[in-house]
Scaffold this active site. Structure first.
Site, PDB file in Angstrom:
ATOM      1  N   ASP A 180       1.029  -1.148   0.040  1.00 22.23           N
ATOM      2  CA  ASP A 180       0.084   0.205  -0.137  1.00 22.23           C
ATOM      3  C   ASP A 180       0.864   1.261   0.146  1.00 22.23           C
ATOM      4  OD1 ASP A 180      -2.746   1.485   0.492  1.00 22.23           O
ATOM      5  OD2 ASP A 180      -1.628   2.183   2.393  1.00 22.23           O
ATOM      6  N   GLU A 264      -1.420  -1.189  -5.949  1.00 24.05           N
ATOM      7  CA  GLU A 264      -2.674  -0.415  -6.619  1.00 24.05           C
ATOM      8  C   GLU A 264      -2.281   0.175  -7.917  1.00 24.05           C
ATOM      9  OE1 GLU A 264      -4.912   1.432  -3.053  1.00 24.05           O
ATOM     10  OE2 GLU A 264      -3.166   1.761  -2.648  1.00 24.05           O
ATOM     11  N   ASP A 346      -3.096   1.521   6.746  1.00 27.46           N
ATOM     12  CA  ASP A 346      -2.238   1.184   5.755  1.00 27.46           C
ATOM     13  C   ASP A 346      -2.262  -0.282   5.750  1.00 27.46           C
ATOM     14  OD1 ASP A 346      -2.097   3.930   5.126  1.00 27.46           O
ATOM     15  OD2 ASP A 346      -0.257   4.259   6.403  1.00 27.46           O
TER      16      ASP A 346
END
Length: 399
Positions: A180, A264, A346
């Site tokens: 992340d 991501e 997170d």
């Protein structure tokens, strides 16, 4: 065979700096001259030029302007290739219309396509057969293809030597991780490892403000203004070097320790529209980190997978799959209202990215013999429709 680039610092003497300046100027003139020529041809006759036509006119131009011959002829041809590539990208809709190169705004550079040799602490190429002093902090491996000489706004000279070499694949490891990316922490991994955001711009922002104030008090065109501008350029270069070094260390660690990396698909341009966070987002340089992880993964035989951009990784409970729609950007931790598990924002997002990445590539089980936390989470990874029905049932029970 893979194209690999080495970047070294050059230390030319006074006479070589003058000749390099002439090379930069001639290459810039040729690029701008033929860009203007193409524009005039299309406006007047609706005619398009090409690289081969430009090369023919370059020969005639050398006869009219003898000083153009002071630069390497192949470097001038490379400028015409760069111009042709810029127009092709524009016609394909991949880039904007080519711009004229500026002596003040742009970084000065030229490419040497052939006959580049490095011997000892000197690099040699046409027009500089005596060699320019170079600091070789790494051994050059592979067959040299071409080199690019550049000078930044701080007055520092560099050379990028492009070679073709075989990059050895890293040994396979039985570990996969979800990552992340963020502003508070640069990268949070699903295994609990956290890479801090060193914030090079924020740490040097006070010095930048002082220099900008000093520069605003000077007269335009004065030597004092140029002196402060050089100091500013060196400070900006220092920030860029600190950031680049940190990103390379982080990306190398992530690629070396994991066989598969799940990330991501961030919309960085959209994130920059947030005025409150735009400066911090630019300082952390998320796009560059993702780019480094991707190409290093290709080099070293690792798998890099991007999950869907709209997957709610931060809002989803990694234990039961509940989606917390009320989660704000300022909430660094939250408690799931269904299973009552407290999550670090997170770390929870990294865990969800890991599970979603595994589901996206269609694999089963976890690397390293790990076990999923609950059977419900296993259902969500294998059957997304089951997760949707259970989340809807949970929301009805809360109401």
């Amino acid at each position: 065979m893979t194209n690999y680039c080495y970047k070294f610092r050059l230390y030319p003497n006074a006479e070589q700096r003058q000749r390099l300046g002439q090379h930069f100027g001639v290459c810039r003139f040729v690029y701008n001259h033929f860009l203007d020529r193409r524009i005039r041809l299309y406006r007047e006759n609706k005619e398009r030029s090409s690289y081969h036509k430009d090369c023919a006119f370059l020969t005639l131009l050398k006869k009219e302007l003898a000083w153009i011959g002071d630069a390497n002829s192949q470097s001038l041809q490379q400028e015409l290739k760069n111009l042709d590539t810029a127009f092709n990208r524009f016609f394909k809709g991949q880039a904007r219309f080519p711009k004229f190169h500026s002596k003040k705004r742009d970084k000065q550079s030229f490419r040497v396509p052939q006959f580049v040799t490095v011997e000892g602490d000197r690099i040699e190429f046409p027009k500089f057969r005596e060699g320019i002093k170079v600091r070789l902090h790494r051994k050059i491996e592979g067959e040299t293809k071409h080199a690019t000489v550049s000078r930044n706004r701080a007055g520092q000279y560099f050379v990028c030597v492009c070679v073709e070499r075989v990059i050895k694949k890293l040994k396979k490891v039985n570990k996969e991780v979800g990552v992340d990316l963020g502003v508070k922490n640069l990268a949070t991994c699903s295994d609990g490892k956290v890479f801090e955001n060193i914030k090079p711009y924020r740490s040097l922002e006070r010095r930048l403000r002082r220099l900008h104030r000093s520069m605003s008090r000077t007269q335009k065109g004065s030597k004092g203004r140029e002196r402060i501008r050089r100091r500013l350029s060196k400070l900006y270069q220092r920030m860029a070097d600190i950031r680049s070094n940190h990103l390379h260390q982080v990306s190398h660690t992530i690629i070396s320790e994991n066989q598969a990396v799940y990330l991501e698909d961030l919309n960085v341009n959209g994130m920059l529209r947030n005025r409150r966070l735009s400066k911090s987002i630019q300082d952390v340089s998320l796009y560059e980190l993702v780019r480094q992880i991707e190409y290093k993964g290709r080099w070293y035989g690792r798998t890099v997978v991007k999950i869907g951009r709209f997957y709610p990784s931060s809002k989803t409970c990694s234990n039961c799959g509940f989606i917390n729609e009320c989660l704000a950007l300022s909430d660094r931790s939250w408690v799931c209202p269904r299973c009552r598990v407290e999550h670090d924002r997170d770390l929870n997002a990294a865990t969800n990215i890991y599970f979603e990445g595994k589901r996206t590539v269609g694999t089963t089980g976890l690397a390293g013999g790990e076990k999923r936390k609950t059977s419900v989470r296993k259902q969500f990874s294998a059957k997304p429709e089951a997760a949707t029905s259970l989340r809807a049932k949970a929301s009805r029970e809360e109401r």
